[in-house]
Scaffold this active site. Structure first.
Site, PDB file in Angstrom:
ATOM      1  N   LYS A 178     109.282  69.857 190.829  1.00 40.19           N
ATOM      2  CA  LYS A 178     110.140  71.045 190.684  1.00 40.19           C
ATOM      3  C   LYS A 178     109.278  72.305 190.660  1.00 40.19           C
ATOM      4  O   LYS A 178     108.223  72.321 190.014  1.00 40.19           O
ATOM      5  CB  LYS A 178     110.959  70.939 189.389  1.00 40.19           C
ATOM      6  CG  LYS A 178     111.997  72.044 189.197  1.00 40.19           C
ATOM      7  CD  LYS A 178     112.761  71.865 187.890  1.00 40.19           C
ATOM      8  CE  LYS A 178     113.856  72.897 187.703  1.00 40.19           C
ATOM      9  NZ  LYS A 178     114.574  72.748 186.415  1.00 40.19           N
ATOM     10  N   SER A 235     119.598  72.659 186.978  1.00 38.63           N
ATOM     11  CA  SER A 235     118.841  73.461 187.907  1.00 38.63           C
ATOM     12  C   SER A 235     117.840  72.672 188.761  1.00 38.63           C
ATOM     13  O   SER A 235     117.363  73.181 189.767  1.00 38.63           O
ATOM     14  CB  SER A 235     118.081  74.531 187.134  1.00 38.63           C
ATOM     15  OG  SER A 235     117.136  73.936 186.255  1.00 38.63           O
ATOM     16  N   SER A 245     119.383  70.127 182.843  1.00 39.52           N
ATOM     17  CA  SER A 245     118.931  70.299 184.221  1.00 39.52           C
ATOM     18  C   SER A 245     118.245  69.103 184.861  1.00 39.52           C
ATOM     19  O   SER A 245     117.963  69.136 186.062  1.00 39.52           O
ATOM     20  CB  SER A 245     117.993  71.495 184.320  1.00 39.52           C
ATOM     21  OG  SER A 245     118.753  72.668 184.350  1.00 39.52           O
TER      22      SER A 245
HETATM   23  N1  GLN Z   1     122.659  74.846 183.201  1.00 41.96           N
HETATM   24  C1  GLN Z   1     122.012  75.244 181.998  1.00 41.96           C
HETATM   25  C2  GLN Z   1     121.611  76.696 182.092  1.00 41.96           C
HETATM   26  O1  GLN Z   1     121.988  77.298 183.029  1.00 41.96           O
HETATM   27  C3  GLN Z   1     120.818  74.369 181.745  1.00 41.96           C
HETATM   28  C4  GLN Z   1     119.679  74.700 182.606  1.00 41.96           C
HETATM   29  C5  GLN Z   1     118.472  73.870 182.345  1.00 41.96           C
HETATM   30  O2  GLN Z   1     118.547  72.807 181.713  1.00 41.96           O
HETATM   31  N2  GLN Z   1     117.333  74.367 182.774  1.00 41.96           N
HETATM   32  O3  GLN Z   1     120.965  77.246 181.275  1.00 41.96           O
END
Ligand code: GLN
Length: 484
Positions: A80, A155, A179
């Protein structure tokens, strides 16, 4: 023989060590696969072909010498783009870091490199890991290999999609509120968020430091265990990292879950879970019961506060962490002025996308004088109640089980309301707030789309959730299915 890109890490590792295949062949098969399908999926922000081939040759030299090698030697993986890779662009899906080349490797990269893993490239993500669909990437959205009209989750959508489509045998992602688990669920792969402190955050670009954890994606629990084994463990460069030793995860995958106590959090069904998703997960629970687990209901009464608490704490920490992007030290810099303040403002105005700005504003507001007690402190107190929910639940149960995501993958562009997007993580966020571990595994299909089964474990009980995941895989074939 099946195509090389369809092998599991475990199978490929055995074949590499027996010298039936070479890492060069394996790596080439994945680079070919990327060339064939990534035009459509768009999982990668950068493909590091040359580096991958060099690393593959190096791995083959070790095999030729008969050296004792790690399970990841010669295995092609994707990373990532929030994880620092020395000399290799690390963008966080943001224009702010376009072209940024970190001068050092994250600890997890040092460990993968030491293990001899091959890096295929960096994967797409929501900007600074803020999002649940990978649509907030500043570059392009990633598509779900199961239906290209749909989002892969986020994400870490690029990592999940790359593994699901056979473009990488495994991948790393980061999980702050879901995420890793949510995109794993929507793409039919295994995605594990370790206990806070299990994996070093050194070199992970910070979003919300008290929540962030790096973890693996793979196509089986066993493969996820192999990756976790390589990256977990003490690191003095991350002061929140645990000194606790790392067990042999693979050795504990014995297929036995007789007498294991599984709790089903009743509140987790009330969070807008789609009927099709609920049906699949209830069937999975019945299966685990047939396998000898004792299943009972459990209450996590503060579940409904998870999302609101997260959207105070995560933006508050993000607003502090993202203050470093001032156009002086990193990435994008607005230079068309001689005024320092204007340069700073315009750098942030043009460098950050709308979702990141929304979070910075939310966080700055929540921390501003007079509001600190009202929002941030209050959120921290409720956070401790959520943690207690888990502590109490784990006195009675070994594992908690639920869907990982309330819905299957939605269509690109379908959700434009931020609040609706935030609710995608309602079932994953509580474990981040508590700091406990969780994994999403392929649990079945609804409307032809993957449903993720979430197994939540106590602090440092990665071995337990992986054992359940592996046992479940032994009696189901969902994880072996490929997108068309
Ligand atoms: N979807 C969540 C956010 O937007 C979690 C994102 C993540 O785990 N990096 O913050």
């Amino acid at each position: 023989m099946t195509e090389l890109y369809k092998l599991s890490i475990q199978e490929a590792g055995a074949m590499l060590r027996a010298r039936q295949i070479s890492s060069v062949e394996l790596t080439r098969a994945h680079l070919d696969r990327i060339r064939t399908v990534d035009d459509k999926v768009k999982a990668f922000t950068l493909v590091t072909d040359d580096l991958a081939m060099r690393q593959a040759h190096e791995a083959d030299r070790h095999f030729a010498n008969g050296d004792t090698v790690s399970a990841l030697m010669g295995i092609p993986m994707a990373i990532k783009d929030v994880i620092c890779t020395k000399g290799i662009t690390t963008t966080c899906g943001s224009n702010m870091l376009k072209g940024f080349r970190p001068p050092f490797d994250a600890t997890v990269m040092e460990r993968l490199n030491a293990a001899g893993a091959v890096m295929l490239g960096k994967t797409n993500m929501d900007e600074f890991a803020m999002g649940s669909s990978t649509e907030h990437s500043a570059f392009f959205p990633t598509h779900n290999p199961w239906d290209l009209q749909r989002i892969p989750g986020g994400s870490s959508g690029g990592s999940a999609a790359a593994v699901a489509a056979g473009m990488a045998m495994g991948a790393l992602g980061s999980d702050t509120g879901g995420s890793i688990r949510q995109p794993a669920a929507l793409c039919n792969v295994v995605g594990l968020k370790p206990t806070y402190g299990r994996v070093s955050r050194y070199g992970l670009v910070a979003f919300a430091s008290s929540l962030d954890q790096i973890g693996p994606f793979a196509r089986s629990a066993r493969d996820a265990a192999l990756i976790l084994q390589a990256i977990a463990g003490p690191d003095l460069r991350d002061s929140t990292n645990s000194p606790q030793g790392v067990p042999d995860y693979v050795a504990r995958l014995n297929g036995d879950i007789k007498g294991l106590r599984i709790g089903v959090p009743e509140e987790y069904w009330e969070q807008g879970t789609q009927p099709g998703v609920e049906k699949v997960v209830r069937e999975d629970i019945a299966k685990l019961r047939e396998m000898g687990a004792e299943v009972g209901e459990v209450s996590l009464p503060h579940t409904k506060y998870g999302v609101p608490v997260y959207y105070i704490i995560a933006p508050a920490e993000a607003s502090a962490n993202l203050a470093r992007y001032d156009g002086v030290k990193y990435g994008y810099s607005y230079r068309d002025t001689s005024d320092m303040w204007e340069a700073l403002e315009k750098t942030r105005q043009y460098g950050f996308g709308p979702e990141v700005k929304r979070r910075i504003m939310l966080g700055t507001y929540a921390l501003s004088s007079g509001y600190n007690d009202k929002y941030y402190k209050q959120a921290e107190m409720v956070r401790s109640l959520i943690t207690e929910d888990f502590t109490r639940a784990f006195e009675k149960f070994d594992v908690l089980i639920s869907p990982a995501s309330p819905s299957v993958a939605f269509k690109l562009g379908e959700i434009s309301d931020p609040y609706e997007m935030y609710m995608q993580d309602v079932l994953t966020i509580p474990a981040n707030l508590a700091g406990t571990c969780g994994v999403s595994i392929p649990g079945g299909f609804s409307q032809g789309l993957p449903v993720g089964l979430q197994l939540l474990g106590n602090f440092f009980a990665e071995d337990t959730i992986l054992r359940v995941a592996d046992a479940f895989e032994r009696v189901t074939d969902y994880h072996t299915r490929w997108p068309g």
